[in-house]
Write an enzyme that holds these catalytic residues in place. Structure first.
Site, PDB file in Angstrom:
ATOM      1  N   GLY A  42      25.658  12.626  50.518  1.00 51.47           N
ATOM      2  CA  GLY A  42      26.561  13.755  50.309  1.00 51.47           C
ATOM      3  C   GLY A  42      26.842  14.017  48.844  1.00 51.47           C
ATOM      4  N   ASP A  43      26.985  12.969  48.054  1.00 47.93           N
ATOM      5  CA  ASP A  43      27.230  13.136  46.618  1.00 47.93           C
ATOM      6  C   ASP A  43      26.039  13.801  45.934  1.00 47.93           C
ATOM      7  OD1 ASP A  43      29.765  12.045  46.583  1.00 47.93           O
ATOM      8  OD2 ASP A  43      29.077  10.022  46.115  1.00 47.93           O
TER       9      ASP A  43
END
Length: 439
Positions: free
Chosen positions: A208-209
């Protein structure tokens, strides 16, 4: 192991210590602080100045990519609270983790306390000289410091402010903290991972990052184009980690809206897409075979010496193979298990059937395709010896990127370079700022 190597340039010291620069041996005349490339000697983002705030991955990954392509990325760290990435990663050399060297490569590192009055003044001076601010604080943090977009645009109307957060800058949950694992779960992405009737696992990376950072990079480039080519102004690039993950759900949204179907995890393949799965070889390795397209399935049937499979009413088109997926994949699994992984890959390659062994990082270091594409790059470092790291993506034929140097190991390595060279602070002013705790 063959990797693309870069050498070490003559190092100078500033008030904070070693500058940590390394550049390619092929380009010994590269100016400090800039990356060298093909063509005119400057990357496609040369002339773009980025102030990188924040920490870890969501945000700094975008800064790394901009530095790879020639942007001057000035990474700002608090003197008392450096980026935790300096201590992340599994391997250490001379007590230094290696991930920092990769994630902060090509960046100028300075220390600055944005809470200190003098630190805030210096930051505003930097903003006058910048094109982009990249931050991944919790929404409202910059505003509490008196450094929100409206304040910054008063001194630099063209400033592009990229903001990466868990939920975005607006909405009822904007102020909630959010990490990659949380975003992957909230977006629906994690629900699709794993096997039916088992807890949904995460991937072994902070997906996600990284997705959020990629969207931040995309937004920055769009905003730069709109400003510089279309006569626009500065603007905010608002990236939510949840939305970045949500954007990958493919057909889930229209399918649910139309039919109420809730897709779930499907293990190592995709339900109704066959054959496209992993199959174990006789030596215990897993090989992906992706032959769900009709013409490719004909080639797979030929490779298996079972051409009749492609004519069988149960398997002759995409829809029928999806309906009879389990039975078909059992046939392929039994066939694949007769061969070693090397034999299986060779046979599939002969028939142009898309395939790959499931590689470990050890396998990657021997991968001839990745070697040929300079995807393993050795960057020399006086303290660490050398750091092997991922190469640059994408490949540009006329304005290629280049890794300038490893992430500087000493905080504030570029304080003198930036504060005296860019802002023209005197040695006395620099020392006073240091005495006040501003840098």
């Amino acid at each position: 192991m063959k990797v693309f190597e870069t050498g070490t340039k003559d190092r100078g010291k500033d008030a904070a210590g070693e500058d940590g620069h390394t550049i390619a041996q092929e380009t010994p005349s590269t100016p400090a602080g800039r990356t060298e490339t093909t063509g005119d000697g400057a990357g496609p983002l040369a002339g773009v100045r980025v102030l990188e705030l924040g920490s870890l991955i969501a945000g700094p990954f975008a800064g790394r990519q901009m530095a790879d392509f020639g942007a001057e990325v000035i990474k700002v760290e608090s003197p008392s609270r450096p980026d935790p990435m300096r201590e992340w990663g599994r391997a250490r050399v001379n007590d230094h983790p290696l991930w920092w060297s990769v994630q902060s490569r090509g960046k100028k590192c300075v220390t600055l306390d944005l809470k200190a009055p003098r630190g805030r003044e210096i930051f505003l001076e930097l903003c006058k000289e910048a094109d982009v601010i990249l931050e991944n604080f919790r929404p409202g943090t910059m505003e509490k410091l008196g450094l929100g977009p409206d304040e910054l645009w008063k001194i630099n109307p063209g400033l592009i402010i990229a903001r990466v957060s868990g939920y975005g800058q607006t909405g009822p949950e904007a102020s909630k903290p959010g990490y990659a694992s949380v975003a992957e779960a909230r977006s629906g992405l994690r629900h699709l991972n794993g096997y039916p009737d088992q807890p949904p696992p995460r991937t072994g990376i902070s997906l996600g990052d990284s997705l959020g950072s990629l969207y931040a990079l995309q937004g920055i480039l769009l905003a730069l184009y709109w400003r510089d080519a279309r006569g626009g102004t500065g603007q905010v690039v608002d990236v939510s980690l949840v939305e970045a993950c949500f954007s990958l759900l493919e057909s889930a949204v229209p399918d649910y809206a139309a039919t109420g179907i809730v897709p779930g995890p499907s293990g190592s393949g995709l339900k109704g897409i066959a054959p496209s799965n992993i199959f174990q070889s006789s030596d215990g390795k897993w090989v992906v075979i992706a032959a769900n397209q009709d013409s490719v399935f004909v080639r797979l049937a030929a490779a298996m010496d079972m051409p009749g499979l492609a004519e069988d009413p149960r398997y002759r088109d995409h829809a029928q193979r999806g309906r009879n997926q389990e039975e078909l994949e059992s046939i392929i699994a039994e066939w694949a298990n007769q061969y070693s992984a090397g034999e299986l890959v060779s046979l599939l390659d002969q028939h142009a059937v898309p395939n790959s062994t499931v590689s470990t990082v050890e396998d990657i270091f021997e991968d001839p395709q990745l070697k040929a594409r300079d995807m393993l790059v050795k960057v020399a470092d006086e303290e660490l010896g050398a750091v092997v790291q991922p190469g640059i993506v994408p490949k540009l034929t006329r304005s290629a990127g280049r890794i300038g140097w490893n992430g500087p190991l000493v905080q504030g390595s570029h304080n003198a370079d930036v504060y005296q060279g860019l802002l023209n602070l005197t040695e006395e002013e620099l020392q006073n700022a240091r005495s006040e705790g501003a840098i």
